[in-house]
Design an enzyme around this catalytic site. Structure first.
Site, PDB file in Angstrom:
ATOM      1  N   GLY A  84       0.606  -1.130  -0.202  1.00  0.00           N
ATOM      2  CA  GLY A  84       0.536   0.491  -0.292  1.00  0.00           C
ATOM      3  C   GLY A  84       0.797   1.241   0.121  1.00  0.00           C
ATOM      4  O   GLY A  84       1.819   1.003   0.272  1.00  0.00           O
ATOM      5  N   GLY A  86       2.408   3.709   1.322  1.00  0.00           N
ATOM      6  CA  GLY A  86       3.610   3.810   2.909  1.00  0.00           C
ATOM      7  C   GLY A  86       3.781   5.337   2.808  1.00  0.00           C
ATOM      8  O   GLY A  86       3.882   6.023   3.823  1.00  0.00           O
ATOM      9  N   ASP A 119       8.422   6.080   7.277  1.00  0.00           N
ATOM     10  CA  ASP A 119       7.739   7.827   7.889  1.00  0.00           C
ATOM     11  C   ASP A 119       7.466   8.138   7.149  1.00  0.00           C
ATOM     12  O   ASP A 119       7.020   9.605   7.802  1.00  0.00           O
ATOM     13  CB  ASP A 119       9.490   7.811   8.436  1.00  0.00           C
ATOM     14  CG  ASP A 119       9.991   8.668   7.556  1.00  0.00           C
ATOM     15  OD1 ASP A 119       9.896   8.457   6.477  1.00  0.00           O
ATOM     16  OD2 ASP A 119      11.244   9.250   7.672  1.00  0.00           O
ATOM     17  N   ARG A 170       3.009  13.874  -8.116  1.00  0.00           N
ATOM     18  CA  ARG A 170       3.637  12.784  -9.302  1.00  0.00           C
ATOM     19  C   ARG A 170       1.544  12.526  -9.940  1.00  0.00           C
ATOM     20  O   ARG A 170       1.256  12.618  -9.020  1.00  0.00           O
ATOM     21  CB  ARG A 170       4.097  11.310  -8.754  1.00  0.00           C
ATOM     22  CG  ARG A 170       3.487  10.971  -9.839  1.00  0.00           C
ATOM     23  CD  ARG A 170       4.576   9.633  -9.426  1.00  0.00           C
ATOM     24  NE  ARG A 170       4.406   8.118  -8.450  1.00  0.00           N
ATOM     25  CZ  ARG A 170       4.743   7.250  -8.103  1.00  0.00           C
ATOM     26  NH1 ARG A 170       5.765   7.276  -8.611  1.00  0.00           N
ATOM     27  NH2 ARG A 170       3.557   6.436  -7.209  1.00  0.00           N
ATOM     28  N   ARG A 177      -2.113  -0.864 -10.781  1.00  0.00           N
ATOM     29  CA  ARG A 177       0.100  -1.666 -10.674  1.00  0.00           C
ATOM     30  C   ARG A 177      -0.991  -3.330 -10.708  1.00  0.00           C
ATOM     31  O   ARG A 177      -2.269  -4.068 -10.640  1.00  0.00           O
ATOM     32  CB  ARG A 177       0.803  -1.561  -9.032  1.00  0.00           C
ATOM     33  CG  ARG A 177       0.968  -0.396  -8.855  1.00  0.00           C
ATOM     34  CD  ARG A 177       1.087  -0.147  -7.318  1.00  0.00           C
ATOM     35  NE  ARG A 177       0.686   1.522  -7.547  1.00  0.00           N
ATOM     36  CZ  ARG A 177       2.107   2.073  -6.562  1.00  0.00           C
ATOM     37  NH1 ARG A 177       3.412   2.191  -7.447  1.00  0.00           N
ATOM     38  NH2 ARG A 177       2.127   3.294  -6.210  1.00  0.00           N
ATOM     39  N   ASP A 246       4.575  -4.649  -7.273  1.00  0.00           N
ATOM     40  CA  ASP A 246       4.017  -3.054  -7.436  1.00  0.00           C
ATOM     41  C   ASP A 246       4.576  -2.127  -8.226  1.00  0.00           C
ATOM     42  O   ASP A 246       4.211  -0.293  -7.951  1.00  0.00           O
ATOM     43  CB  ASP A 246       4.576  -3.146  -5.633  1.00  0.00           C
ATOM     44  CG  ASP A 246       5.349  -2.897  -5.341  1.00  0.00           C
ATOM     45  OD1 ASP A 246       5.917  -4.112  -5.396  1.00  0.00           O
ATOM     46  OD2 ASP A 246       6.647  -2.442  -4.827  1.00  0.00           O
ATOM     47  N   ASN A 247       5.958  -2.070  -8.990  1.00  0.00           N
ATOM     48  CA  ASN A 247       6.471  -0.897  -9.687  1.00  0.00           C
ATOM     49  C   ASN A 247       5.865  -0.562 -11.221  1.00  0.00           C
ATOM     50  O   ASN A 247       6.553  -0.838 -11.912  1.00  0.00           O
ATOM     51  CB  ASN A 247       7.319  -0.842  -9.472  1.00  0.00           C
ATOM     52  CG  ASN A 247       7.858  -0.474  -8.362  1.00  0.00           C
ATOM     53  OD1 ASN A 247       6.659   0.489  -6.788  1.00  0.00           O
ATOM     54  ND2 ASN A 247       8.996  -0.817  -7.078  1.00  0.00           N
ATOM     55  N   ASP A 256       7.344   4.908 -10.499  1.00  0.00           N
ATOM     56  CA  ASP A 256       8.125   3.961  -9.721  1.00  0.00           C
ATOM     57  C   ASP A 256       9.977   4.691  -9.900  1.00  0.00           C
ATOM     58  O   ASP A 256      10.518   3.666 -10.261  1.00  0.00           O
ATOM     59  CB  ASP A 256       7.541   3.156  -8.993  1.00  0.00           C
ATOM     60  CG  ASP A 256       7.179   3.544  -7.957  1.00  0.00           C
ATOM     61  OD1 ASP A 256       6.196   4.555  -7.743  1.00  0.00           O
ATOM     62  OD2 ASP A 256       5.974   2.512  -6.641  1.00  0.00           O
TER      63      ASP A 256
HETATM   64  P1  AMP Z   1       9.558   1.570  -2.807  1.00  0.00           P
HETATM   65  O1  AMP Z   1      10.561   0.268  -3.057  1.00  0.00           O
HETATM   66  O2  AMP Z   1       9.626   2.922  -3.579  1.00  0.00           O
HETATM   67  O3  AMP Z   1       8.194   0.713  -4.314  1.00  0.00           O
HETATM   68  O4  AMP Z   1       8.257   1.609  -2.288  1.00  0.00           O
HETATM   69  C1  AMP Z   1       7.570  -0.078  -1.319  1.00  0.00           C
HETATM   70  C2  AMP Z   1       7.077   0.303  -1.015  1.00  0.00           C
HETATM   71  O5  AMP Z   1       7.431   0.636   0.775  1.00  0.00           O
HETATM   72  C3  AMP Z   1       5.704   1.061  -0.740  1.00  0.00           C
HETATM   73  O6  AMP Z   1       4.393   0.843  -0.518  1.00  0.00           O
HETATM   74  C4  AMP Z   1       6.370   2.567   0.060  1.00  0.00           C
HETATM   75  O7  AMP Z   1       4.770   3.265   0.176  1.00  0.00           O
HETATM   76  C5  AMP Z   1       6.441   1.980   1.200  1.00  0.00           C
HETATM   77  N1  AMP Z   1       7.256   2.985   1.161  1.00  0.00           N
HETATM   78  C6  AMP Z   1       9.071   3.353   1.158  1.00  0.00           C
HETATM   79  N2  AMP Z   1       9.719   4.741   1.672  1.00  0.00           N
HETATM   80  C7  AMP Z   1       8.584   4.578   2.599  1.00  0.00           C
HETATM   81  C8  AMP Z   1       8.884   5.106   3.262  1.00  0.00           C
HETATM   82  N3  AMP Z   1      10.003   5.919   3.878  1.00  0.00           N
HETATM   83  N4  AMP Z   1       8.125   5.370   4.576  1.00  0.00           N
HETATM   84  C9  AMP Z   1       6.745   4.151   4.640  1.00  0.00           C
HETATM   85  N5  AMP Z   1       6.570   4.067   3.664  1.00  0.00           N
HETATM   86  C10 AMP Z   1       6.918   3.699   2.366  1.00  0.00           C
HETATM   87 MG    MG Z   2       6.327   1.610  -5.633  1.00  0.00          MG
END
Ligand code: AMP
Ligand code: MG
Length: 475
Positions: A84, A86, A119, A170, A177, A246-247, A256
């Site tokens: 989800g 984050g 965070d 964005r 996805r 998810d990307n 992403d």
């Molecule tokens: P990503 O690798 O950027 O596609 O992120 C993978 C997952 O980790 C996604 O669900 C993001 O929303 C979550 N995520 C990445 N960075 C953070 C962060 N700083 N705080 C909370 N969730 C994060």
């Molecule tokens: Mg992502």
């Protein structure tokens, strides 16, 4: 001139509640606008007045917005997780004056119900990186999410050291996805899965809404779009770096931008991401990984493909089996264009492979080799021999010499976002508050197929000192 703000119509928020959670952007101490994409704003029919920094830091919820975080799942480096957003909040769907719908998302605006231990924040360098590279991809003619603005929040965010917190706005065709479908499938709720499929088809494949066996057609259409997207990436040497399910966007857009980077010297094994220790998402592995992700997508669709499980699997397998051929054919067509060829001839594959092998062995720069393909000067005897055979092949093509050159110049970029230049520009922006290198870089990247400029530092490959370049996930 009158101002025109968002025109929101939030269809995703009308899906069943399982697909999202309400979430609000966090308060920011002192928002400051760093980049604003005026051209994109105009294309979206937007003309804001008032405090843009506060707007893009999510400090006031605009009229019509319904801020949510989307739920999804995903295979991350092969392992399945329920995820989800984050650290991203969907403000809503903006509808442009011509009726086109775009997700407007704030990335880095604070915690959501899906933040887990994170965070929810982002820092300036990586958000500027997404802005610059996504806009460069757009200029390269490759389907991509866009970047409307970057603001700093005035907060310090801890990432090994304290760094300036930032929010990226964005703009995407949607944030649906492969992982959104995996999420629905994992909940074993076929009704929600069907709703999600119908929703996605209506939004991204409207030509399929009324046809028979539309879910099988949907699967085939998603496969075709992804094959074309990866061909585009291979054309310009783009390495996504974190092709988790998810990307992968069902719209067919690149999404992403984390540890992504561009090839300089050609090698199919090139990996820049510090966490991709096994080369899962290496340059040459991107088509196979797309196929792998599409297989996960097909699995999640199985309940919709037939009531009979065996029959459903047969439909999925038949669709998935088209990917390698579809990809190979599109890749070959693209590579021919890079060689200035329109017609197909036996031996073209070998000709292309021979060039790539030569590039790999001599550690030639991918972009510059194609940009100067006509010019054997300064290259070795093996290249000269290849060049002579290619020139002879060109005489048998329907295109005239000038047409062939024009074709090459339309697919072989003269400039790409070279990793060392991007890093240099981001460092100046984040450490010294100096946006001049970034702005200069952006100006060059806005015209990637312009061949009329004199050779400059933007054309030069990375210096030897940049070898071993590593990228980090943009958290
Ligand atoms: P990503 O690798 O950027 O596609 O992120 C993978 C997952 O980790 C996604 O669900 C993001 O929303 C979550 N995520 C990445 N960075 C953070 C962060 N700083 N705080 C909370 N969730 C994060
Ligand atoms: Mg992502």
């Amino acid at each position: 001139m009158t101002s025109r703000s968002w025109q929101f119509d939030n269809t995703y928020a009308r899906l069943p509640e399982a697909f999202f959670s309400k979430a609000l952007p966090e308060a920011a101490r002192a928002p400051r606008l760093v980049l604003f994409n005026q051209q994109l704003a105009e294309a979206l029919g937007l003309d804001f007045d008032g405090d843009l920094a506060a707007l893009f830091a999510g400090q006031a919820i605009p009229e019509g917005a319904e801020p949510i975080a989307q739920a999804y799942a995903g295979h991350q480096f092969g392992g399945f997780n329920i995820l989800g957003d984050g650290r991203a909040i969907l403000l809503g769907e903006h509808v442009t004056p011509d009726g086109t719908r775009f997700d407007i998302q704030l990335k880095g605006s604070g915690r959501t119900p899906y933040s887990r231990r994170g965070d929810g924040l982002a820092v300036l360098g990586p958000m500027l990186r997404e802005y610059v590279i996504s806009e460069a991809m757009q200029a390269l003619g490759i389907p991509t999410t866009r970047s409307l603005a970057v603001v700093t929040t005035g907060e310090q965010v801890f990432r090994e050291t304290l760094r300036p917190g930032a929010v990226l706005t964005r703009v995407a065709a949607s944030h649906l996805r492969v992982g959104t479908f995996q999420y629905a499938a994992a909940r074993r709720d076929d009704e929600n899965l069907r709703l999600l499929a119908d929703y996605t088809i209506a939004r991204h494949y409207p030509e399929l809404v009324d046809i028979d066996e539309k879910y099988a057609a949907f699967l085939r259409a998603v496969i075709a779009r992804q094959a074309q997207l990866i061909v585009d990436w291979q054309r310009v040497g783009f390495i996504h770096g974190v092709m988790n399910t998810d990307n992968m966007a069902l719209s067919g857009e690149t999404i992403d931008y984390g540890p992504c980077a561009f090839l300089d010297t050609y090698h199919p094994g090139t990996v820049f991401s510090s966490i991709d220790t096994e080369g899962r998402y290496a340059f040459g592995n991107q088509p196979a990984m797309a196929h792998w992700n599409l297989t996960r997508f097909a699995e999640s669709l199985l309940p919709l493909l037939s009531d009979n499980e065996e029959a459903a699997v047969a439909v999925a397998v038949a669709a998935l089996n088209t990917f390698p051929e579809l990809y190979e054919a599109a890749w070959l067509r693209m590579m021919r264009q890079k060689l200035g060829l329109q017609s197909a001839e036996e031996g073209d594959s070998e000709r292309i492979e021979a060039l790539l092998t030569w590039m790999q062995q001599t550690e030639a720069d991918y972009t510059n080799t194609f940009r100067t393909l006509n010019d054997p000067e300064g290259k070795d005897a093996e290249f000269a021999a290849w060049h002579a055979r290619w020139k002879e092949r060109c005489t048998r093509d329907a295109l005239s010499e000038s047409e062939s050159l024009a074709l090459m110049r339309s697919v072989n970029p003269a400039v790409i976002p070279r990793n060392h230049l991007v890093e240099e520009a981001l460092a100046a922006a984040e450490s010294d508050n100096d946006l001049a290198p970034l702005n200069a870089l952006q100006e060059v990247l806005a015209q990637p197929y312009a061949y009329d400029s004199a050779p400059s530092k933007y054309h030069e490959p990375a210096p030897a000192s940049a070898c071993g370049y590593k990228t980090f996930c943009g958290t």
